[in-house]
Design a protein around this motif. Structure first.
Motif, mmCIF file in Angstrom:
data_model
loop_
_atom_site.group_PDB
_atom_site.id
_atom_site.type_symbol
_atom_site.label_atom_id
_atom_site.label_comp_id
_atom_site.label_asym_id
_atom_site.label_seq_id
_atom_site.Cartn_x
_atom_site.Cartn_y
_atom_site.Cartn_z
ATOM 1 N N GLU A 1 0.855 -1.176 0.000
ATOM 2 C CA GLU A 1 0.000 0.000 0.000
ATOM 3 C C GLU A 1 0.896 1.232 0.000
ATOM 4 O O GLU A 1 2.061 1.164 0.418
ATOM 5 N N GLY B 1 -0.667 -2.039 -5.900
ATOM 6 C CA GLY B 1 -1.364 -1.827 -4.639
ATOM 7 C C GLY B 1 -2.147 -0.531 -4.654
ATOM 8 O O GLY B 1 -2.023 0.295 -5.572
ATOM 9 N N SER B 2 -2.968 -0.324 -3.659
ATOM 10 C CA SER B 2 -3.741 0.904 -3.544
ATOM 11 C C SER B 2 -2.852 2.037 -3.048
ATOM 12 O O SER B 2 -1.858 1.810 -2.355
ATOM 13 N N VAL B 3 -3.215 3.266 -3.438
ATOM 14 C CA VAL B 3 -2.420 4.437 -3.070
ATOM 15 C C VAL B 3 -3.357 5.548 -2.631
ATOM 16 O O VAL B 3 -4.373 5.828 -3.275
ATOM 17 N N PHE B 4 -3.027 6.173 -1.495
ATOM 18 C CA PHE B 4 -3.756 7.327 -0.999
ATOM 19 C C PHE B 4 -3.032 8.577 -1.480
ATOM 20 O O PHE B 4 -1.837 8.754 -1.228
ATOM 21 N N GLU C 1 1.255 5.847 0.056
ATOM 22 C CA GLU C 1 0.782 7.210 0.170
ATOM 23 C C GLU C 1 1.672 8.075 -0.718
ATOM 24 O O GLU C 1 2.903 8.003 -0.630
ATOM 25 N N SER D 1 -0.216 -0.032 -10.633
ATOM 26 C CA SER D 1 0.098 -1.336 -11.212
ATOM 27 C C SER D 1 1.571 -1.638 -10.988
ATOM 28 O O SER D 1 2.330 -0.784 -10.525
ATOM 29 N N GLU E 1 -8.291 7.951 -3.448
ATOM 30 C CA GLU E 1 -7.556 6.691 -3.517
ATOM 31 C C GLU E 1 -7.471 6.216 -4.958
ATOM 32 O O GLU E 1 -8.428 6.336 -5.723
ATOM 33 N N GLY E 2 -6.313 5.712 -5.333
ATOM 34 C CA GLY E 2 -6.111 5.173 -6.662
ATOM 35 C C GLY E 2 -5.427 3.821 -6.598
ATOM 36 O O GLY E 2 -5.348 3.194 -5.542
ATOM 37 N N GLN E 3 -4.937 3.384 -7.745
ATOM 38 C CA GLN E 3 -4.256 2.095 -7.840
ATOM 39 C C GLN E 3 -2.949 2.256 -8.595
ATOM 40 O O GLN E 3 -2.872 2.998 -9.582
#
Length: 318
Positions: free
Chosen positions: A7, A175-178, A9, A192, A188-190
């Motif tokens: 994950e 992973g997900s990104v804040f 930020e 790759s 929030e995005g993603q």
């Protein structure tokens, strides 16, 4: 038994058409076993041992047209929308068990082994069965280039886009990104999977400094109330882009027109000015314009199509 996933930020500080980006990497660790982890040591690896080792072949895709059923009302369709669609922090580990007890540990710099990145957690930690915890791994600076992206058929707004380059010595896992811009949380995005030296894009939300409008300027259908040996449709939109910024900004505008999959259907794109790119990313009918939008200036783009087809057939867009 345990597992972890990446994950992030991401903090963007904008200065006109330039900016700085800081990516903080963290891991979500799960003790999915029935065992109590007491004083364990851990090494987090980017090796993906569970993925498939063999690729799959694509299936053929076949397009077709069909005679329209008698007595049916003729269908009409408009142009389809294009698909598009930090503060400084010391590395630390936070493991949270089911009793909500938090333990902070100190992380260590990652080590690259071949193409695998490993993060060692030098301090031992405790986690109860079926518990989750976050591990702050490290913080990295990324090269960034800013631009505005506009897809007027999707939304009459400009979006601030950051193109980032992985300048680290290892891969960036999906992973997900804040996302934060100038200290404010955006959403929030993603991310790759990104290899060493590769680039990736993230959107930082709508950009108020650029106004976008899209108007229908021409529409003609000869198959509605007109007897003709050939049906014809003309559809054209005008997108107006106005800068309220005090600096120039690179802009990328995306649009699409239908493409024919049969000889009976003839489609001609109507575009002014001519797109700088066609069949974007291998997608037929998707076009793009790229230009520098000067401070206080206005840019107009016309896009549409002229279609002709036999009168005993229906023309639809899917």
């Amino acid at each position: 038994r345990g597992k972890w996933q990446a994950e992030y930020e991401l903090y963007l500080t904008q200065d006109g058409a330039t900016g700085q980006a800081v990516l903080q990497r963290k891991a979500l660790i799960e003790n999915s076993s029935i065992s109590y982890w007491s004083g364990v040591e851990a090494v987090l690896s980017t090796a993906r041992i569970s993925v498939e080792t063999k690729t799959r072949d694509p299936h053929p895709q076949v397009g077709s047209v069909a005679k329209k059923p008698p007595l049916d009302r003729r269908a009409s369709s408009e142009e389809g929308a294009a698909s598009v669609l930090a503060p400084q922090m010391e590395p630390q580990v936070m493991v949270e068990d089911s009793s909500r007890r938090t333990v902070f540990l100190t992380g260590s710099p990652p080590v690259l082994k071949g193409q695998v990145l490993e993060f060692s957690l030098p301090k031992r930690f405790t986690a109860k069965p079926n518990s989750l915890g976050y591990v702050w791994l490290d913080q990295i600076n990324l090269d960034v280039a800013l631009s505005a992206k506009i897809v007027p058929a999707y939304r009459q707004s400009a979006f601030l886009i950051a193109r980032l380059r992985n300048s680290t010595n290892g891969p960036i896992l999906p992973g997900s990104v804040f996302i934060y811009r100038d200290g404010a949380y955006i959403g929030e995005g993603q991310i790759s999977a990104v290899g060493i030296g590769e680039e990736f894009e993230l959107s930082f939300g709508e950009y108020d400094g650029i106004e976008v409008t899209r108007d229908l300027v021409e529409k003609f259908d000869s198959d509605i109330g007109i007897i003709s040996s050939t049906n014809k449709r003309v559809l054209r939109y005008r997108t107006t882009i106005t800068s309220n910024l005090g600096f120039s900004m690179p802009v990328r505008v995306l649009g699409s027109v239908p493409v024919s999959e049969t000889e009976e259907l003839k489609i001609r794109m109507l575009a002014n000015p001519k797109p700088t790119e066609t069949d974007v990313d291998g997608k037929r009918g998707v076009v793009a314009w790229e230009f520098n939008l000067q401070a206080g200036s206005t840019k107009r783009i016309d896009l549409g199509y002229d279609a002709q087809w036999p009168p005993d057939m229906d023309f639809t867009i899917r």
